[in-house]
Design a protein around this motif. Structure first.
Motif, PDB file in Angstrom:
ATOM      1  N   ALA A 173       0.746  -1.119  -0.003  1.00  0.00           N
ATOM      2  CA  ALA A 173      -0.043  -0.002   0.055  1.00  0.00           C
ATOM      3  C   ALA A 173       0.855   1.437   0.099  1.00  0.00           C
ATOM      4  N   TYR A 174       2.222   1.185   0.807  1.00  0.00           N
ATOM      5  CA  TYR A 174       2.891   2.327   0.733  1.00  0.00           C
ATOM      6  C   TYR A 174       3.354   2.581  -0.545  1.00  0.00           C
ATOM      7  N   PHE A 175       3.821   1.581  -1.479  1.00  0.00           N
ATOM      8  CA  PHE A 175       4.357   1.651  -2.784  1.00  0.00           C
ATOM      9  C   PHE A 175       3.293   2.260  -3.621  1.00  0.00           C
ATOM     10  N   LYS A 176       2.136   1.743  -3.545  1.00  0.00           N
ATOM     11  CA  LYS A 176       0.764   2.201  -4.457  1.00  0.00           C
ATOM     12  C   LYS A 176       0.665   3.579  -4.180  1.00  0.00           C
ATOM     13  N   GLU A 177       0.781   4.210  -3.128  1.00  0.00           N
ATOM     14  CA  GLU A 177       0.361   5.497  -2.868  1.00  0.00           C
ATOM     15  C   GLU A 177       1.519   6.545  -3.220  1.00  0.00           C
ATOM     16  N   ASN A 178       2.676   5.783  -3.558  1.00  0.00           N
ATOM     17  CA  ASN A 178       3.749   6.724  -3.908  1.00  0.00           C
ATOM     18  C   ASN A 178       4.548   6.332  -5.532  1.00  0.00           C
ATOM     19  N   GLY A 179       3.862   5.081  -6.210  1.00  0.00           N
ATOM     20  CA  GLY A 179       4.554   4.664  -7.137  1.00  0.00           C
ATOM     21  C   GLY A 179       4.996   3.282  -6.738  1.00  0.00           C
ATOM     22  N   ILE A 180       4.716   2.516  -7.927  1.00  0.00           N
ATOM     23  CA  ILE A 180       5.198   1.116  -7.732  1.00  0.00           C
ATOM     24  C   ILE A 180       6.987   0.844  -8.023  1.00  0.00           C
ATOM     25  N   PHE A 181       7.387   1.694  -8.671  1.00  0.00           N
ATOM     26  CA  PHE A 181       8.943   1.855  -8.773  1.00  0.00           C
ATOM     27  C   PHE A 181       9.452   2.638  -8.264  1.00  0.00           C
ATOM     28  N   ASN A 182       8.778   3.550  -6.829  1.00  0.00           N
ATOM     29  CA  ASN A 182       9.371   4.768  -6.356  1.00  0.00           C
ATOM     30  C   ASN A 182      10.717   4.002  -5.638  1.00  0.00           C
ATOM     31  N   LYS A 183      11.855   4.718  -6.010  1.00  0.00           N
ATOM     32  CA  LYS A 183      13.129   4.559  -5.674  1.00  0.00           C
ATOM     33  C   LYS A 183      13.337   4.772  -4.196  1.00  0.00           C
ATOM     34  N   GLU A 184      12.902   6.131  -3.696  1.00  0.00           N
ATOM     35  CA  GLU A 184      13.060   6.323  -2.349  1.00  0.00           C
ATOM     36  C   GLU A 184      12.673   5.044  -1.363  1.00  0.00           C
ATOM     37  N   ILE A 185      11.191   4.648  -1.631  1.00  0.00           N
ATOM     38  CA  ILE A 185      10.782   3.665  -0.785  1.00  0.00           C
ATOM     39  C   ILE A 185      11.380   2.301  -1.215  1.00  0.00           C
ATOM     40  N   ALA A 186      11.895   1.954  -2.400  1.00  0.00           N
ATOM     41  CA  ALA A 186      12.666   0.745  -2.642  1.00  0.00           C
ATOM     42  C   ALA A 186      13.759   0.663  -1.940  1.00  0.00           C
ATOM     43  N   ASN A 187      14.527   1.929  -1.710  1.00  0.00           N
ATOM     44  CA  ASN A 187      15.927   1.983  -0.931  1.00  0.00           C
ATOM     45  C   ASN A 187      15.640   1.731   0.678  1.00  0.00           C
ATOM     46  N   LYS A 188      14.455   2.273   1.144  1.00  0.00           N
ATOM     47  CA  LYS A 188      14.449   2.011   2.637  1.00  0.00           C
ATOM     48  C   LYS A 188      13.948   0.585   2.671  1.00  0.00           C
TER      49      LYS A 188
END
Length: 676
Positions: A622-637
């Motif tokens: 849900a965190y990815f979906k809110e911000n983009g499924i390829f969001n680099k910042e969340i992926a790095n987290k």
């Protein structure tokens, strides 16, 4: 005899020299590996200096490296490429390894040194990772008999030896039962409804057995299409009964007594160590903490899922009548579900398969891993393989740094157990400023290419590949100091988070467009198919949830109660399933006798963790979906706080570092269509 297992592995990336290893090398190598490890332990015990974190805890952590490499190779082969000789060796070496393990855990002098360090923990100014390692080492002794008297220690040794042998025998019996059944058909009319791909695969199996016609087996790629598509109800019943009766036929491969022996020995062991049940012992070191929390979790989901499941089952039964099935039975479930799914969504698994060529799906999961975590995968043929089907890859990051070796083994064969799993041939660790990188393996059982078609996956197989690859990422990206805290060495109810999380990308248009292309035309999967995949994602989710909960509850019944008076496996299982039962009982079938997760794998008192991790993965995605499924910042987290960290901190602490808050089950219930 020159033994390649005892020499330094001089292959690229110090990979295993599979081409040089023969069965007869294993037992001598394991015996020598135990001797080397015992000498390393003895060096710690005889050290006259005062016990310190470095000369005791760290020294202990790095003992047995040679033995670990040898046994990981051996037991991985015993799962993925076994034979009668290997199974016999497993029965011979398992007691030796159990005895060695107990020699360490019950070594009083060694425990006293570990305890001395543990008691001065507050004064030592340890790093977070060092503190976790110290706790883990101390508990590996205290939770496994170090404080017992000599008589009880001897009893514990005896129990552990019996359990290791029983677990192996359980797996051997289940595999033998899978291999011993075949449905041989020579009349094509009996196979009405089966897709061309299933027929072609069955013809290949028949050909390999020098038989005319078609042969179907209990391996998933053969079994699942048959019970899903075959119009002949009697033959579906025959296949279903055979699948459900594995090791429950009173023959030499029967597992009923083994199940009873295992649960009673586990209970006796837990009591000996001061725990009420095996579940109490296991769960003390899990996120769930105790059986009461697990049961509350499972029953809370059951309360929410059951009304929907009952409604869905009633609809399924009503629809079955339009197919001339008056009473819905277990052998009808997949068949009727597929027909209903096609009617509701105009979606057929066979329509989707041409868009999921195995090689394309592999490229897709590689591309998604690159976009999220900057990983690159290069197929290499410079390292040994344990079977010609295995693919091998060198994994690097965006700077070109070597990250991992990846083995991928996709197709069923006689010496390979059913299902799918991730494992490792070598852990990751950092020692003397050198980051020793891991060797990771994923093992699946997908349909092999035929003479006219490549391997085309069902959508369920696509999600399976992504699931195991999520585990693989957890292993490949590991970046901890100590091997026992590295990669997937985390609390068991946290280990499914990366795997289940990655499955979510399979439902996203943005991800599917990267790899779902028709194997003949290269046309990208039509977007209306993608929409149908998304719409059908919750199809019969109530039933699926109930099924998973039933397995978790059965596990807890076996391990969270006193089993000493149980003498009938089937009756006990039926009682455990009573509150989740939908289909009529089948007297010839018993799940427990082939429930390898809890009687051979590591899931005893832990099967609930699939559902537990679903709460985490739904919340995380849900965190990815809110911000983009390829969001680099969340992926790095995700990478820096979970995938790299292994078991160096408590799971909930790591999750909160990634997500910024604790998870709730709202996202899961919404995704499953069980709550608005």
């Amino acid at each position: 005899m020159k033994n390649p297992l005892l020499e330094n592995f001089n292959k690229p990336y110090t990979t295993a020299p599979f081409n040089a290893i023969k069965n007869e090398h294993f037992k001598p190598a394991i015996i020598e590996g135990i001797k080397i490890a015992k000498d390393e332990i003895n060096t710690i015990v005889t050290n006259n200096n005062a016990p310190t974190f470095q000369n005791t805890i760290e020294a202990l952590e790095y003992t047995g490296e040679k033995l670990d490499r040898i046994t990981s190779i051996f037991f991985n082969l015993n799962s993925a490429e076994t034979n009668d000789e290997l199974q016999k060796i497993a029965q011979e070496v398992s007691p030796l390894l159990t005895e060695f393990s107990n020699d360490i855990r019950l070594n009083e002098e060694l425990f006293n040194k570990v305890k001395a360090v543990y008691l001065q923990k507050k004064e030592l100014k340890l790093s977070n990772e060092q503190e976790v390692l110290l706790d883990k080492k101390y508990k590996s002794f205290s939770r496994n008999g170090a404080n017992l008297n000599e008589e009880d220690k001897a009893t514990l040794r005896e129990i552990d030896t019996q359990l290791s042998q029983l677990s192996l025998k359980f797996g051997e019996n289940a595999l033998a039962e899978t291999n011993n059944f075949e449905l041989h058909i020579t009349n094509i009319d009996l196979l009405d409804g089966l897709p061309e791909s299933a027929l072609e695969a069955a013809k290949m199996i028949a050909k390999s057995k020098n038989k005319e016609g078609w042969v179907f087996t209990l391996d998933y790629p053969s079994y699942i299409p048959f019970v899903t598509y075959a119009n002949n109800r009697e033959l579906r019943k025959k296949m279903s009964l055979a699948f459900g009766a594995k090791s429950f036929k009173g023959n030499k491969f029967d597992n009923q007594q083994i199940v009873l022996d295992i649960v009673k020995l586990r209970y006796k062991r837990a009591n000996l160590l001061g725990y009420k049940t095996h579940a109490n012992f296991v769960l003390e070191e899990r996120m769930a903490e105790n059986p009461e929390n697990v049961l509350q979790f499972l029953n809370d989901l059951l309360e929410k899922a059951k009304p929907e499941a009952l409604k869905q089952f009633k609809n399924l039964a009503e629809f079955a009548k339009t197919l001339d099935i008056d009473k819905l039975q277990k052998w009808d479930g997949a068949f009727v579900s597929e027909k209903l799914k096609k009617e509701l969504f105009n979606l057929d698994q066979e329509q989707l398969k041409p868009y999921f060529k195995l090689e394309n799906v592999i490229d897709g999961v590689f591309e998604i891993s690159n976009r999220l975590f900057d990983l690159n995968f290069e197929e290499i043929n410079t390292i040994d393989k344990y079977h010609e089907d295995v693919k091998t890859y060198k994994v690097t990051n965006s700077n070109g740094d070597y990250i991992s070796v990846l083995y991928a083994d996709f197709f069923p064969r006689k010496g390979k157990r059913n299902g799918a799993w991730m494992t490792s041939f070598k852990n990751q660790w950092i020692k003397d400023d050198k980051n020793s990188r891991p060797h990771i393996s994923i093992v699946c059982n997908f349909t092999k290419p035929t003479e006219t078609k490549p391997s085309l996956l069902t959508f369920n197989e696509v999600t399976t590949l992504f699931h195991e690859f999520g585990h693989a990422l957890h292993g490949m990206l590991a970046n901890t100091i100590y091997p026992s805290l590295s990669g997937t060495n985390v609390h068991w109810d946290f280990v499914e988070l990366p795997s289940q999380l990655l499955e979510n990308w399979c439902y996203e248009k943005e991800a599917l467009s990267l790899f779902a292309t028709h194997y003949k035309t290269n046309e990208v999967i039509p977007m209306d198919f993608v929409e149908k995949i998304k719409q059908s994602a919750n199809f019969l989710e109530g039933l699926q949830t109930l099924r998973q909960l039933s397995f978790g509850l059965l596990d807890m019944q076996w391990h969270g109660t006193n089993p000493t008076l149980i003498n009938n496996v089937k009756e006990f299982e039926d009682a455990a399933f009573e509150n989740t039962k939908l289909y009529p009982n089948v007297k010839e079938n018993c799940m427990s006798t082939s429930f390898s997760h809890i009687f051979q794998g590591g899931y005893s008192s832990g099967y609930y963790s699939y559902k537990w991790a679903e709460v985490l993965d739904a919340d995380a995605f849900a965190y990815f979906k809110e911000n983009g499924i390829f969001n680099k910042e969340i992926a790095n987290k995700l990478k820096s706080n979970i995938l790299e960290k292994g078991g160096t901190q408590k799971p909930m602490e790591l999750y909160k570092l990634f997500r910024g808050k604790k998870p709730t089950n709202k996202a899961l219930l919404k995704r499953a269509g069980l709550q608005e």
